[in-house]
Design a protein around this motif. Structure first.
Motif, PDB file in Angstrom:
ATOM      1  N   PRO A 177       0.805  -1.234   0.000  1.00 15.22           N
ATOM      2  CA  PRO A 177       0.000   0.000   0.000  1.00 15.22           C
ATOM      3  C   PRO A 177       0.828   1.270   0.000  1.00 15.22           C
ATOM      4  CG  PRO A 177      -0.159  -1.144   2.127  1.00 15.22           C
ATOM      5  CD  PRO A 177       0.577  -2.059   1.194  1.00 15.22           C
ATOM      6  N   GLN A 178       0.381   2.239  -0.776  1.00 11.33           N
ATOM      7  CA  GLN A 178       1.059   3.536  -0.902  1.00 11.33           C
ATOM      8  C   GLN A 178       0.311   4.638  -0.155  1.00 11.33           C
ATOM      9  OE1 GLN A 178       4.099   3.635  -2.418  1.00 11.33           O
ATOM     10  NE2 GLN A 178       3.771   1.414  -2.488  1.00 11.33           N
ATOM     11  N   ALA A 179      -0.734   4.263   0.571  1.00 11.96           N
ATOM     12  CA  ALA A 179      -1.527   5.201   1.370  1.00 11.96           C
ATOM     13  C   ALA A 179      -2.266   4.356   2.404  1.00 11.96           C
ATOM     14  CB  ALA A 179      -2.502   5.957   0.481  1.00 11.96           C
ATOM     15  N   PRO A 180      -2.810   4.987   3.469  1.00 18.12           N
ATOM     16  CA  PRO A 180      -3.553   4.203   4.470  1.00 18.12           C
ATOM     17  C   PRO A 180      -4.655   3.339   3.855  1.00 18.12           C
ATOM     18  CG  PRO A 180      -3.100   6.389   5.321  1.00 18.12           C
ATOM     19  CD  PRO A 180      -2.648   6.398   3.887  1.00 18.12           C
ATOM     20  N   VAL A 181      -5.314   3.844   2.829  1.00 15.45           N
ATOM     21  CA  VAL A 181      -6.255   3.016   2.047  1.00 15.45           C
ATOM     22  C   VAL A 181      -5.699   2.909   0.632  1.00 15.45           C
ATOM     23  CG1 VAL A 181      -8.602   2.802   1.141  1.00 15.45           C
ATOM     24  CG2 VAL A 181      -8.229   3.822   3.419  1.00 15.45           C
ATOM     25  N   HIS A 182      -5.491   1.691   0.172  1.00 12.62           N
ATOM     26  CA  HIS A 182      -5.008   1.463  -1.198  1.00 12.62           C
ATOM     27  C   HIS A 182      -5.689   0.192  -1.703  1.00 12.62           C
ATOM     28  CE1 HIS A 182      -1.332   1.270  -4.156  1.00 12.62           C
ATOM     29  NE2 HIS A 182      -2.497   1.158  -4.779  1.00 12.62           N
ATOM     30  N   VAL A 183      -6.710   0.406  -2.513  1.00 15.22           N
ATOM     31  CA  VAL A 183      -7.535  -0.696  -3.025  1.00 15.22           C
ATOM     32  C   VAL A 183      -7.449  -0.696  -4.550  1.00 15.22           C
ATOM     33  CG1 VAL A 183      -9.905  -1.580  -3.196  1.00 15.22           C
ATOM     34  CG2 VAL A 183      -9.092  -0.624  -1.019  1.00 15.22           C
ATOM     35  N   LEU A 184      -7.390  -1.877  -5.133  1.00 20.19           N
ATOM     36  CA  LEU A 184      -7.347  -2.040  -6.591  1.00 20.19           C
ATOM     37  C   LEU A 184      -8.708  -2.519  -7.085  1.00 20.19           C
ATOM     38  CD1 LEU A 184      -3.930  -3.925  -6.779  1.00 20.19           C
ATOM     39  CD2 LEU A 184      -4.337  -1.462  -7.114  1.00 20.19           C
ATOM     40  N   PHE A 185      -9.261  -1.819  -8.075  1.00 19.00           N
ATOM     41  CA  PHE A 185     -10.534  -2.189  -8.702  1.00 19.00           C
ATOM     42  C   PHE A 185     -10.208  -2.787 -10.063  1.00 19.00           C
ATOM     43  CE2 PHE A 185     -13.767  -0.596  -5.860  1.00 19.00           C
ATOM     44  CZ  PHE A 185     -12.974   0.115  -4.974  1.00 19.00           C
TER      45      PHE A 185
END
Ligand code: AMP
Length: 114
Positions: free
Chosen positions: A33-41
């Motif tokens: 992760p590159q941020a506190p939230v890092h999600v791939l769609f």
């Protein structure tokens, strides 16, 4: 197109931290992760890159972006804001050749990007 690690995740051949799924889209947390939230769609029907997308893919691309936006809203990330990124080919920094949208949130993003 060639199978990728994301194809294996979609088929449940390898595990992932899945946070959202519908008929066309799967979303899971990025392993690095590159941020506190890092999600791939990721679209379940694979397109190698944005450069390979065709007019017939317009609806699927729209669904991908709307799924990311809905997830951000539901998770309370939209008010502060977030960034969506599609890396394309070598100079874009693409490493997995199954088109995907990065959703980054939980910190202030910088511009210009690196
Ligand atoms: P890109 O560089 O835009 O192609 O993004 C590929 C992303 O996939 C990177 O941010 C990687 O950290 C991430 N990634 C690679 N393998 C996995 C995996 N098995 N599960 C989750 N994320 C992954």
């Amino acid at each position: 197109m060639a199978d990728t690690i994301f194809g294996k995740i979609i088929r449940r051949d390898i595990p992932a931290d899945i946070v959202y799924e519908d008929e066309d889209v799967l979303a899971f947390r990025d392993l690095n992760p590159q941020a506190p939230v890092h999600v791939l769609f990721v679209p379940k029907r694979a397109i190698a890159s944005l450069d390979e997308a065709q007019p017939g893919d317009a609806e699927l691309l729209g669904k991908l972006l709307l799924a990311a936006a809905a997830y951000a809203r539901e998770q309370g990330l939209a008010k502060d804001g977030y960034r969506t990124v599609i890396n394309c080919n070598e100079h874009g920094g693409q490493t997995v050749f199954h088109l995907h949208v990065h959703l980054l949130a939980g910190r202030r993003m910088h511009w210009p990007p690196g």
